[in-house]
Design a protein around this motif. Structure first.
Motif, PDB file in Angstrom:
ATOM      1  N   GLY A 132       3.304   8.987 -25.641  1.00 15.68           N
ATOM      2  CA  GLY A 132       2.361   9.542 -26.602  1.00 15.68           C
ATOM      3  C   GLY A 132       2.024  10.992 -26.280  1.00 15.68           C
ATOM      4  N   GLN A 133       1.902  11.285 -24.997  1.00 18.81           N
ATOM      5  CA  GLN A 133       1.594  12.663 -24.620  1.00 18.81           C
ATOM      6  C   GLN A 133       2.778  13.591 -24.868  1.00 18.81           C
ATOM      7  OE1 GLN A 133      -0.024  12.770 -20.592  1.00 18.81           O
ATOM      8  NE2 GLN A 133      -2.072  12.686 -21.472  1.00 18.81           N
ATOM      9  N   ILE A 134       3.998  13.110 -24.609  1.00 23.26           N
ATOM     10  CA  ILE A 134       5.174  13.942 -24.870  1.00 23.26           C
ATOM     11  C   ILE A 134       5.290  14.226 -26.368  1.00 23.26           C
ATOM     12  CG2 ILE A 134       7.670  14.119 -24.655  1.00 23.26           C
ATOM     13  CD1 ILE A 134       6.082  14.287 -22.029  1.00 23.26           C
ATOM     14  N   GLU A 135       4.978  13.223 -27.189  1.00 23.34           N
ATOM     15  CA  GLU A 135       4.975  13.447 -28.631  1.00 23.34           C
ATOM     16  C   GLU A 135       3.952  14.516 -29.006  1.00 23.34           C
ATOM     17  OE1 GLU A 135       4.376   9.788 -30.631  1.00 23.34           O
ATOM     18  OE2 GLU A 135       6.326   8.945 -30.080  1.00 23.34           O
ATOM     19  N   GLN A 136       2.785  14.465 -28.344  1.00 24.82           N
ATOM     20  CA  GLN A 136       1.760  15.464 -28.625  1.00 24.82           C
ATOM     21  C   GLN A 136       2.240  16.860 -28.231  1.00 24.82           C
ATOM     22  OE1 GLN A 136      -2.064  14.650 -26.886  1.00 24.82           O
ATOM     23  NE2 GLN A 136      -3.038  16.421 -27.831  1.00 24.82           N
TER      24      GLN A 136
ATOM     25  N   VAL B 123       1.949  18.668 -19.414  1.00 26.95           N
ATOM     26  CA  VAL B 123       3.189  18.855 -18.647  1.00 26.95           C
ATOM     27  C   VAL B 123       2.903  18.963 -17.158  1.00 26.95           C
ATOM     28  CG1 VAL B 123       5.165  20.378 -18.297  1.00 26.95           C
ATOM     29  CG2 VAL B 123       4.372  19.879 -20.610  1.00 26.95           C
ATOM     30  N   ARG B 124       1.859  19.707 -16.791  1.00 28.08           N
ATOM     31  CA  ARG B 124       1.531  19.831 -15.368  1.00 28.08           C
ATOM     32  C   ARG B 124       1.086  18.494 -14.783  1.00 28.08           C
ATOM     33  NH1 ARG B 124       3.671  23.662 -12.591  1.00 28.08           N
ATOM     34  NH2 ARG B 124       1.950  23.611 -11.095  1.00 28.08           N
ATOM     35  N   GLN B 125       0.377  17.713 -15.578  1.00 31.24           N
ATOM     36  CA  GLN B 125      -0.046  16.403 -15.097  1.00 31.24           C
ATOM     37  C   GLN B 125       1.155  15.491 -14.873  1.00 31.24           C
ATOM     38  OE1 GLN B 125      -2.896  14.454 -17.612  1.00 31.24           O
ATOM     39  NE2 GLN B 125      -3.520  13.000 -16.040  1.00 31.24           N
TER      40      GLN B 125
ATOM     41  N   ASP C  67       6.539  21.770 -15.609  1.00 31.78           N
ATOM     42  CA  ASP C  67       6.084  23.135 -15.828  1.00 31.78           C
ATOM     43  C   ASP C  67       6.540  23.582 -17.220  1.00 31.78           C
ATOM     44  OD1 ASP C  67       4.776  25.509 -15.012  1.00 31.78           O
ATOM     45  OD2 ASP C  67       6.713  26.460 -14.644  1.00 31.78           O
ATOM     46  N   VAL C  68       5.847  24.586 -17.748  1.00 29.46           N
ATOM     47  CA  VAL C  68       6.190  25.164 -19.050  1.00 29.46           C
ATOM     48  C   VAL C  68       6.481  26.644 -18.850  1.00 29.46           C
ATOM     49  CG1 VAL C  68       5.529  25.416 -21.468  1.00 29.46           C
ATOM     50  CG2 VAL C  68       4.544  23.586 -20.096  1.00 29.46           C
TER      51      VAL C  68
ATOM     52  N   LEU D 127       9.848  21.604 -18.509  1.00 29.32           N
ATOM     53  CA  LEU D 127      10.620  20.964 -17.443  1.00 29.32           C
ATOM     54  C   LEU D 127       9.864  19.751 -16.938  1.00 29.32           C
ATOM     55  CD1 LEU D 127      11.714  24.146 -15.435  1.00 29.32           C
ATOM     56  CD2 LEU D 127      13.119  22.777 -16.957  1.00 29.32           C
ATOM     57  N   LEU D 128      10.516  18.604 -16.959  1.00 29.97           N
ATOM     58  CA  LEU D 128       9.922  17.359 -16.460  1.00 29.97           C
ATOM     59  C   LEU D 128      10.836  16.777 -15.393  1.00 29.97           C
ATOM     60  CD1 LEU D 128       8.796  15.739 -19.836  1.00 29.97           C
ATOM     61  CD2 LEU D 128       7.334  16.854 -18.136  1.00 29.97           C
ATOM     62  N   PRO D 129      10.269  16.287 -14.277  1.00 29.90           N
ATOM     63  CA  PRO D 129      11.118  15.753 -13.208  1.00 29.90           C
ATOM     64  C   PRO D 129      11.853  14.494 -13.649  1.00 29.90           C
ATOM     65  CG  PRO D 129       8.794  15.354 -12.750  1.00 29.90           C
ATOM     66  CD  PRO D 129       8.841  16.257 -13.935  1.00 29.90           C
TER      67      PRO D 129
END
Length: 678
Positions: free
Chosen positions: A423-427, A511-513, A517-518, A533-535
């Motif tokens: 849901g957060q990635i969609e946001q 993203v940081r949570q 990083d952006v 960027l997501l791990p």
């Protein structure tokens, strides 16, 4: 005649003129009265391969040997008695006058190179060694000059010597014994020695005392097996000046075979300025990096402070919103029933209530954005494919950006999975797409792409595998000063009333949570690219279950113990639960809840407790109630639960959280799921 001959001998040191076999050789009587050594000298001059010329102090030729005839093309008979200036090119007269003047006063003149004119008018380069002719008393009575044509080899050697002298690096020639046999002008400048002081000295004179013994061994090894060694540039070598100071150098070695054995040539370059420049460059680079990191730290600290503020505000604000949203729902129900009997009277009231509910929804959205920006929102991460998230939200994005913007997707195959809240990635995608849309008011292209990346220690991220989402638009772009503030909350370049300034701040927080990083790349008039960027994770993506659409579930008379210190929230919960078919036990403090748990005769099926309350936290209440009633199930309620239930941002296993503000449907569905063990 004998007297004349002897006088001639005294004046010029040998027979008066020598050329060819007999030309100008003098009389027989002259030869008969000449001492034997004078005859020998005349023979030597006559047979010499060098052109030998004698002249008076005024430059009138008095002797001219066979080699002079061959070199200059003039016969002796034509030159004797003639001024030597006939051989001088027009531009050499001053030079020759100076030479004659020096010899005339007895000064020593070294061999020098110049140009002479032959009889046929051609110019030749010659080397000339002038010397004075003295009489028995030592007085200078004439000048002798030995001339030799400069060969191509000599000219090449001269050019090499010139190059050696002009070389910017110190060049030192060393024989097999390590003795300096040649050096150039740069050697004098570099080491502070005169050339004459270096020739004949061991090369270790230029080596620091502490390294001389080792240098001798290395030199012997090199001379035994010489080879070309270019300037190293990477090894730190040290040389010693005449005043004892040490300085860093680069050294290259070459060698040549000579008649006297191997000659090694060392080119020595003082790299003091280069190392100082490199040190200054490294210092400036480190300073820039430090300033960059300090800037990021200051931004992170500023955002952290704002995040803490957001969390504190959200707790109280969500309680207020929970009351507003539910009481507005209660009032709307009453208005709908009243409107059945008198629609004209209550129709406008119903519209007013709809505006209240819309404003409440906006308030709820803003609160969620504040928590997401401040990384204070509780997340429910799972392993997922970003390609799937992009595909799922694509239709929503198309509706959000409008028909004037074309949406393209470039999704890489073999994408690594990530662990994040879908849901957060969609946001994140929606916020970035809306931001891009607002930058392309006249239309454009929005491209969303994914790819795998291996990241080093960049942008404060740990090195490793990452998955990148690229959101690129062809809009107006951003200047540098806007890029620097893009993620600040409430910062916006939109007109007043057209933006909250939380869209990109929310993206940053989410993203940081998630451990990523952006990055922003933008140029005014060209467009903007956001790279998220997501791990990556090694876990396999979970299978998604199709959502089941059901109505509001009702209770079966189960008993629910509610612990809430806010009276309005208690009343909302009581009304919703009773309307839903549950028995409700209400308490306003944790201690009262424990008393009720001990004293209640019947079974308590469910405990609903606020998370943050005076005197005792909700999870402590749950532990103590479970100690009294082990079979009780628990639902936590909170508008800001992270510090207690999700310190790392993720709920602890087995914990159910009902976030405020909640609606009647959300509360009853959660209660039913927990009681049924779903």
């Amino acid at each position: 005649m004998a007297e004349c001959s002897n006088g001639q001998s005294r004046r010029f040191g040998y027979a008066g003129s020598v050329a060819g076999d007999d030309a100008g050789a003098g009389t027989d009587a002259g030869r008969d009265c000449a001492p034997p050594q004078h005859a020998l000298l005349a023979a030597i001059v006559r047979s010499s391969h060098d052109a030998i010329v004698s002249m008076t102090l005024d430059g009138v030729v008095t002797s001219w040997n066979r080699s002079a005839e061959e070199l200059f093309g003039y016969p002796a008979a034509e030159m004797i008695g003639r001024h030597v200036g006939v051989l001088w090119p027009e531009n050499r007269g001053t030079e020759q006058d100076a030479v004659i003047a020096s010899v005339r006063v007895g000064k020593r003149v070294e061999r020098y190179r110049t140009w002479r004119l032959r009889r046929d008018g051609t110019a030749i380069e010659v080397g000339i060694t002038p010397s004075p002719i003295t009489d028995d008393s030592g007085a200078v009575v004439g000048i002798a000059a030995v001339c030799r044509s400069v060969s191509e080899r000599e000219r090449a050697q001269a050019r090499y010597r010139g190059l050696l002298e002009e070389a910017p690096d110190a060049i030192v020639g060393i024989n097999a014994n390590g003795v300096i046999v040649i050096c150039n002008a740069a050697t004098e400048r570099t080491f502070g020695y005169r050339r004459d002081d270096l020739i004949g000295q061991p090369v270790e004179l230029l080596v620091p005392e502490a390294a001389r013994e080792l240098h001798i061994r290395h030199r012997a090894e090199y001379m035994a097996h010489p080879q070309l060694r270019p300037l190293a540039g990477h090894s730190q070598l040290t040389a010693r000046r005449a005043d004892g100071t040490l300085f860093p150098v680069d050294i290259s070695l070459s060698w040549v075979e000579t008649d006297d054995g191997v000659l090694a040539a060392a080119a020595v370059r003082d790299v003091t300025e280069r190392l100082e420049a490199e040190a200054e460059r490294d210092r400036l680079k480190a300073q820039a990096e430090r300033q960059r990191l300090e800037g990021r730290l200051q931004q992170a600290q500023r955002l952290e402070s704002l995040g803490q503020l957001a969390g504190g505000v959200a707790h109280d604000f969500n309680n207020l919103l929970a009351v507003i949203v539910n009481y507005a729902a209660f009032v709307s129900e009453e208005i709908e029933m009243a409107a059945v009997a008198d629609p004209d009277r209550w129709h406008s009231v119903a519209r007013d209530m709809q505006q209240i509910q819309r404003a409440t929804e906006r308030g709820i959205g803003l609160t969620h954005q504040l928590l997401a920006f401040g990384r204070r929102e509780v997340v429910r991460p799972r392993v997922l494919s970003l390609n799937a998230v992009v595909s799922d939200v694509k239709e929503l994005l198309i509706r959000s950006i409008g028909e004037h913007v074309q949406l393209l997707t470039e999704l890489s195959t073999g994408l690594w999975p990530v662990k994040a809240d879908p849901g957060q990635i969609e946001q994140v995608l929606v916020n970035l797409a809306v931001n891009a849309r607002d930058a392309m008011l006249g239309g454009g292209i929005l491209t969303i792409g994914t790819r795998n990346m291996i990241v080093g220690n960049e942008a404060g991220l740990p090195a490793g595998r990452y998955v990148a989402i690229r959101v690129e638009d062809t809009g107006t772009g951003m200047p540098r000063e806007v890029i620097g503030r893009a993620f600040e909350p409430f910062f916006t370049t939109k007109p007043k009333g057209e933006g909250t300034g939380l869209g990109l701040a929310t993206v940053y927080g989410i993203v940081r949570q998630a451990g990523g990083d952006v990055q922003i790349a933008s140029e005014p008039g060209v467009g903007t690219t956001f790279t998220v960027l997501l791990p990556a994770t090694d876990e396999a993506p979970a299978e998604l279950e199709a959502p089941v659409v059901v109505g509001i579930p009702s209770g079966g008379g189960e008993t629910v113990l509610v612990v809430e210190d806010e009276p309005a929230i208690r009343e909302v919960a009581r009304r919703i639960l009773r309307r839903g078919g549950y028995e409700v036990l209400m308490t306003e403090s944790p201690l009262d809840a424990l008393d009720v748990a001990r004293a209640h005769d019947g079974r308590i099926h469910l405990l609903m407790t606020d998370v943050v309350m005076p005197k005792m936290l909700g999870k402590d209440v749950a532990e103590r109630v479970r100690a009294l009633r082990p079979d009780v199930k628990v639902i936590f309620m909170s508008g800001y639960a992270r510090p207690v239930l999700a310190s790392s941002g993720t709920l602890e296993p087995g914990v159910t959280l009902l976030e405020k503000p909640f609606s009647e449907a959300e509360l009853l569905q959660t209660v039913r799921q927990v009681l049924d063990g779903c």
